[in-house]
Design an enzyme around this catalytic site. Structure first.
Site, PDB file in Angstrom:
ATOM      1  N   SER A 132     -28.773  32.491  -5.893  1.00  0.00           N
ATOM      2  CA  SER A 132     -30.082  31.848  -6.106  1.00  0.00           C
ATOM      3  C   SER A 132     -30.254  31.140  -7.395  1.00  0.00           C
ATOM      4  O   SER A 132     -30.807  29.900  -7.547  1.00  0.00           O
ATOM      5  CB  SER A 132     -31.185  32.684  -5.768  1.00  0.00           C
ATOM      6  OG  SER A 132     -31.325  33.311  -4.567  1.00  0.00           O
ATOM      7  N   HIS A 338     -33.172  42.797  26.104  1.00  0.00           N
ATOM      8  CA  HIS A 338     -32.085  43.221  27.109  1.00  0.00           C
ATOM      9  C   HIS A 338     -31.882  44.803  26.800  1.00  0.00           C
ATOM     10  O   HIS A 338     -30.971  45.279  27.404  1.00  0.00           O
ATOM     11  CB  HIS A 338     -30.695  42.740  26.273  1.00  0.00           C
ATOM     12  CG  HIS A 338     -30.599  41.312  26.898  1.00  0.00           C
ATOM     13  ND1 HIS A 338     -31.436  40.265  26.294  1.00  0.00           N
ATOM     14  CD2 HIS A 338     -29.407  40.647  27.580  1.00  0.00           C
ATOM     15  CE1 HIS A 338     -30.807  38.970  26.819  1.00  0.00           C
ATOM     16  NE2 HIS A 338     -29.950  39.179  27.506  1.00  0.00           N
ATOM     17  N   GLU A 363     -27.994  28.820   1.735  1.00  0.00           N
ATOM     18  CA  GLU A 363     -28.995  27.877   1.786  1.00  0.00           C
ATOM     19  C   GLU A 363     -30.130  28.001   1.144  1.00  0.00           C
ATOM     20  O   GLU A 363     -31.024  27.446   1.905  1.00  0.00           O
ATOM     21  CB  GLU A 363     -28.802  26.774   3.108  1.00  0.00           C
ATOM     22  CG  GLU A 363     -27.340  26.682   3.462  1.00  0.00           C
ATOM     23  CD  GLU A 363     -26.836  25.298   3.043  1.00  0.00           C
ATOM     24  OE1 GLU A 363     -27.519  24.561   2.352  1.00  0.00           O
ATOM     25  OE2 GLU A 363     -25.813  24.823   3.670  1.00  0.00           O
TER      26      GLU A 363
HETATM   27  C1  LIG Z   1     -21.995  33.660   5.462  1.00  0.00           C
HETATM   28  C2  LIG Z   1     -22.430  32.944   4.133  1.00  0.00           C
HETATM   29  C3  LIG Z   1     -21.789  31.657   3.825  1.00  0.00           C
HETATM   30  C4  LIG Z   1     -21.997  31.023   2.496  1.00  0.00           C
HETATM   31  N1  LIG Z   1     -21.398  29.906   2.283  1.00  0.00           N
HETATM   32  C5  LIG Z   1     -21.509  29.467   0.953  1.00  0.00           C
HETATM   33  C6  LIG Z   1     -20.870  28.248   0.844  1.00  0.00           C
HETATM   34  O1  LIG Z   1     -20.159  27.851   1.714  1.00  0.00           O
HETATM   35  N2  LIG Z   1     -21.050  27.870  -0.691  1.00  0.00           N
HETATM   36  C7  LIG Z   1     -21.631  28.533  -1.340  1.00  0.00           C
HETATM   37  O2  LIG Z   1     -21.956  27.972  -2.674  1.00  0.00           O
HETATM   38  N3  LIG Z   1     -22.225  29.491  -1.130  1.00  0.00           N
HETATM   39  C8  LIG Z   1     -22.305  30.178   0.115  1.00  0.00           C
HETATM   40  N4  LIG Z   1     -22.936  31.340   0.602  1.00  0.00           N
HETATM   41  C9  LIG Z   1     -23.726  31.952  -0.639  1.00  0.00           C
HETATM   42  C10 LIG Z   1     -25.221  31.681  -0.377  1.00  0.00           C
HETATM   43  O3  LIG Z   1     -25.807  30.386  -0.642  1.00  0.00           O
HETATM   44  C11 LIG Z   1     -25.820  32.794  -1.449  1.00  0.00           C
HETATM   45  O4  LIG Z   1     -25.677  33.945  -0.767  1.00  0.00           O
HETATM   46  C12 LIG Z   1     -27.281  32.591  -1.536  1.00  0.00           C
HETATM   47  O5  LIG Z   1     -27.449  31.546  -2.430  1.00  0.00           O
HETATM   48  C13 LIG Z   1     -28.176  33.796  -2.158  1.00  0.00           C
HETATM   49  O6  LIG Z   1     -27.640  34.270  -3.411  1.00  0.00           O
HETATM   50  P1  LIG Z   1     -26.985  35.668  -3.716  1.00  0.00           P
HETATM   51  O7  LIG Z   1     -26.405  36.091  -2.634  1.00  0.00           O
HETATM   52  O8  LIG Z   1     -26.390  35.723  -4.931  1.00  0.00           O
HETATM   53  O9  LIG Z   1     -28.397  36.608  -3.800  1.00  0.00           O
HETATM   54  P2  LIG Z   1     -29.325  36.444  -5.123  1.00  0.00           P
HETATM   55  O10 LIG Z   1     -29.616  35.184  -5.732  1.00  0.00           O
HETATM   56  O11 LIG Z   1     -28.756  37.677  -6.014  1.00  0.00           O
HETATM   57  O12 LIG Z   1     -30.717  37.278  -4.150  1.00  0.00           O
HETATM   58  C14 LIG Z   1     -30.835  38.527  -4.146  1.00  0.00           C
HETATM   59  C15 LIG Z   1     -32.469  38.758  -3.601  1.00  0.00           C
HETATM   60  O13 LIG Z   1     -33.105  38.410  -4.745  1.00  0.00           O
HETATM   61  C16 LIG Z   1     -34.102  37.461  -4.328  1.00  0.00           C
HETATM   62  N5  LIG Z   1     -34.369  36.415  -5.438  1.00  0.00           N
HETATM   63  C17 LIG Z   1     -33.484  35.826  -6.152  1.00  0.00           C
HETATM   64  N6  LIG Z   1     -34.164  35.123  -7.170  1.00  0.00           N
HETATM   65  C18 LIG Z   1     -35.659  35.332  -6.732  1.00  0.00           C
HETATM   66  C19 LIG Z   1     -36.844  34.676  -7.346  1.00  0.00           C
HETATM   67  N7  LIG Z   1     -36.761  33.790  -8.150  1.00  0.00           N
HETATM   68  N8  LIG Z   1     -38.013  34.971  -6.479  1.00  0.00           N
HETATM   69  C20 LIG Z   1     -37.891  35.885  -5.711  1.00  0.00           C
HETATM   70  N9  LIG Z   1     -36.858  36.380  -5.154  1.00  0.00           N
HETATM   71  C21 LIG Z   1     -35.776  36.148  -5.548  1.00  0.00           C
HETATM   72  C22 LIG Z   1     -33.318  36.815  -3.351  1.00  0.00           C
HETATM   73  O14 LIG Z   1     -34.383  35.983  -2.136  1.00  0.00           O
HETATM   74  C23 LIG Z   1     -32.506  37.740  -2.230  1.00  0.00           C
HETATM   75  O15 LIG Z   1     -33.448  38.443  -1.658  1.00  0.00           O
HETATM   76  C24 LIG Z   1     -22.976  31.889   1.489  1.00  0.00           C
HETATM   77  C25 LIG Z   1     -23.178  33.042   2.008  1.00  0.00           C
HETATM   78  C26 LIG Z   1     -23.084  33.762   3.168  1.00  0.00           C
HETATM   79  C27 LIG Z   1     -23.536  34.925   3.297  1.00  0.00           C
END
Ligand SMILES: Cc1cc2nc3c(=O)[nH]c(=O)nc-3n(C[C@H](O)[C@H](O)[C@H](O)COP(=O)(O)OP(=O)(O)OC[C@H]3O[C@@H](n4cnc5c(N)ncnc54)[C@H](O)[C@@H]3O)c2cc1C
Lengths: 404, 255
Positions: A132, A338, A363
């Protein structure tokens, strides 16, 4: 306001539906259960023109509008999420971003073969330590004459092992945060680039998700999209396109969950009547209907703005947040309807639930979209004009040009 | 070679609902291409694919832009639509006369039509055109082969097929067994953007003012009242149900 699809939009929808139903639907349960990835399906999509759908014809695409694009995503995800993911990364996050930000020469070099389906492309922003908080990425680009030397790692990248072209974001100076980012096209085969798979995923098991590693990869300066320091803006406008495909796909997933549930409601009997007669079951069906239709309207509203080249960050984010939440809820309720059978992969609904879960994270997590929506509503957030605004759909090009 | 395919846009048979108060089908029913006509279109495209030098013209009467767009996307080269409300609401003789005027002006080597439409259902437009244009007609066509300028056609008849050999010009009326109509490809849909659809009026066709005069008019639709009540055997075991059914049939000398 016209709620009817044109004959062209209907033809696109039917063609994509026919493809997904015939080429993937009969096998997807098995592929998902075994975690089998079938890239030949993507090549087939390319040869049918699906991977260039909204790209103008002069760049090798189909020149279809965003309504058609949304309908295609809906049909694909109604069969399986891995099919829509291709539209998100190859078309939305990569190709449409090149169309918006790349120079003519760069478009000829990368966009044209992507639109024709000859090359597959993806988008690498997320890292092991930053999702994020994308301004905090650590992949380093250091200028060395006519090259950038790239070092770092990208994580959770869809099509990591399949793509030929990667739109990668890196920092020139971590202390500058958002303002220090650049966007680079990295090509498979460049020395120092390796990719691998991520195993053990909850969903999208028939898809390719992985990591990319860069070790002193020498990327020519002409592979930079936009200016130095524009990387963050480029990433955010890419996400305006990627999120749209995710929202449109979620509509298809809700529809699939609803259709499976309705069918089962008529087949299954309990207490001497079919379960569809129970009002608590009807409530879940009613929620699916509302979720599907409200989500589709939000998606089409964003589509109309995109067609006309009007900024749509807020509307796209709203559609994505709402549709993905409703998709997870619909799939979860479909399992409930189901009963125990829904808990087994004999029926498709548990796959829908596992697949829908991811879209509440990627996203833009649910929380990030809530922040965006509240930010706009409270006046804390506004959109500033971009140096390269999102271009309209091909059919609106002359209208938009005459306006400005 | 020029093949003209006649197509009609009809209410979607899968969506049609009867409105008893209006004595008609519900208004707002989605419109689709008449199914048999798509088989006729597919046959034309297959001939073009085999022979190369073929022009396919899709022709329709009445509101049919969507259907014609679909035909263009499937592979027709251009389309003609007669958008004359009076002609479009006429009986099948009016339809045939209007279409015959288009066909005379256009010229043709082969005319392909659907065996019948799912709304009118008269199955008479093909044969009526054959009479007006003085060309042979084959109905219920389920196979078609073109070789050395001749056509070998299979016609579905009761319990079998009849093989007919003929030289064009001719009219063939397609059944669904003839082929599997293709979905338009994206390339086809794109190509259709640049294919012309020409709209013609009754005046363009040189039809007399009374050309739209129908001799047959459509009355109200209604659902027949059910006459005899059936017998439902409920809460009986299978053996006695069979006995009761046999007794019932024997009583009426049906077995
Ligand atoms: C199947 C899959 C495919 C993907 N494909 C791609 C891809 O092709 N390219 C790519 O670049 N990425 C890809 N991703 C990555 C995806 O975009 C990230 O997982 C997503 O942006 C969230 O980042 P993170 O997993 O690091 O979670 P974090 O950012 O670490 O978030 C963890 C938790 O903290 C919360 N949080 C974070 N910041 C805040 C805030 N400011 N306020 C409140 N809550 C907050 C989040 O909502 C979440 O609940 C993919 C992910 C998956 C699961």
């Amino acid at each position: 306001m016209d709620f009817e699809y044109t004959s062209e939009q209907i033809q696109v929808r039917d063609m994509v539906r026919e493809f997904a139903q015939r080429e993937v639907a009969p096998y997807i349960q098995e592929w998902d259960a075994k975690g089998e990835y079938h890239p030949e399906v993507l090549y087939k999509m390319g040869s049918l023109g699906i991977l260039g759908l909204p790209i103008p014809e002069r760049y090798g695409g189909g020149g279809f509008d965003y309504v058609s694009f949304a309908l295609a995503c809906e049909e694909l995800e109604a069969v399986d999420t891995f099919l829509r993911v291709v539209m998100s990364v190859h078309v939305g996050l990569n190709s449409l971003t090149l169309h918006q930000w790349a120079t003519e020469e760069q478009k000829q070099r990368w966009l044209v073969p992507q639109a024709k389906g000859e090359k597959l492309a993806t988008f690498g922003l997320t890292e092991p330590g930053a999702g994020s908080d994308a301004g905090n990425i650590q992949t380093r680009a250091v200028r060395d004459g006519d090259y950038y030397i790239l070092n770092g790692e990208k994580m959770w990248i869809s099509l990591a092992n399949t793509a030929d072209h990667f739109l990668v974001f890196a920092t020139l100076d971590p202390s500058k945060k958002h303002h220090g980012l650049i966007a680079l096209v990295v090509e498979r085969g460049m020395e120092g680039l390796t990719t691998g798979s991520i195993k053990g995923k909850l969903g999208v098991r028939a898809g390719d998700t992985g990591w990319i590693n860069f070790q002193n990869v020498r990327v020519p300066v002409e592979n930079r999209i936009g200016e130095e320091g524009e990387g963050f803006k480029i990433a955010m406008s890419a996400i305006d396109q990627g999120r749209f495909t995710v929202a449109a796909g979620a509509v298809g997933l809700i529809r699939a969950a609803k259709e499976a549930s309705i069918k089962y409601c008529h087949e299954r009997e309990a207490f001497g009547q079919e379960i569809g007669k129970f009002e608590l079951v009807q409530q879940m069906i009613a929620n699916m209907v509302a979720g599907e239709e409200a989500s589709r309207l939000l998606v089409m509203r964003a589509a109309e703005l995109k067609n006309r080249g009007i900024r749509n960050t807020r509307e796209t984010s709203l559609a994505k947040w709402f549709a993905c939440d409703r998709a997870f809820e619909a799939a979860n309720d479909a399992i409930q309807i189901h009963g125990a059978y829904g808990y087994s992969n004999e029926y498709p609904v548990e796959r829908y639930m596992r697949n829908a879960r991811g879209a509440v994270i990627y996203e833009g997590t649910r929380e990030i979209h809530q922040l965006i929506q509240a930010g706009y509503a409270l006046g804390y957030r506004t959109d500033r004009p971009l140096r390269c605004p999102q271009p309209p759909a091909q059919a609106w090009e002359s209208e938009v040009a005459s306006r400005s | 070679m020029k093949i003209v395919v006649l197509v009609k846009q009809v209410p979607d048979p899968n969506a049609v609902r009867f409105d008893p108060r209006a004595g008609d089908i519900q208004s707002g029913t989605p419109q689709v291409a008449n199914e048999y006509d798509l088989h006729a279109m597919e046959a034309a495209i297959q001939i073009k694919e085999q022979q190369g030098d073929v022009e396919i013209v899709a022709v329709s009467l009445g509101q049919a832009r969507e259907t014609l767009n679909r035909c263009l996307a499937m592979g027709a080269d251009r389309a003609i639509v007669v958008e004359d409300a009076a002609l479009a609401s006429g009986d099948s003789a009016v339809t045939a006369k209007a279409l015959a005027a288009v066909l005379r002006a256009e010229g043709f080597d082969l005319i392909l039509v659907g065996q019948e439409t799912s709304d009118g259902g008269t199955g008479s437009v093909g044969p009526a055109l054959a009479a007006l244009l003085d060309v042979p007609v084959v109905s219920n066509v389920v196979a078609l082969e073109k070789q050395d300028g001749r056509l070998t056609v299979q016609r579905e008849i009761e319990d079998g097929r009849q093989v007919i050999d003929l030289a064009p010009p001719a009219i063939l009326c397609a059944l669904s067994g003839l082929n599997e109509p293709r979905y338009p490809s994206l390339k086809g849909i794109m190509a259709a953007r640049r294919k012309p659809t020409e709209a013609k009026s009754a005046a363009d066709l040189g039809l007399a003012d009374d050309a739209a005069q129908s001799r047959v008019s459509w009355g109200q639709l209604f659902v027949e009242e059910e006459t005899a009540e059936g017998i439902i055997l409920k809460d009986v075991d299978a053996d006695s149900a069979v006995d009761q059914l046999v007794a019932f049939l024997q009583e009426r000398k049906l077995v």
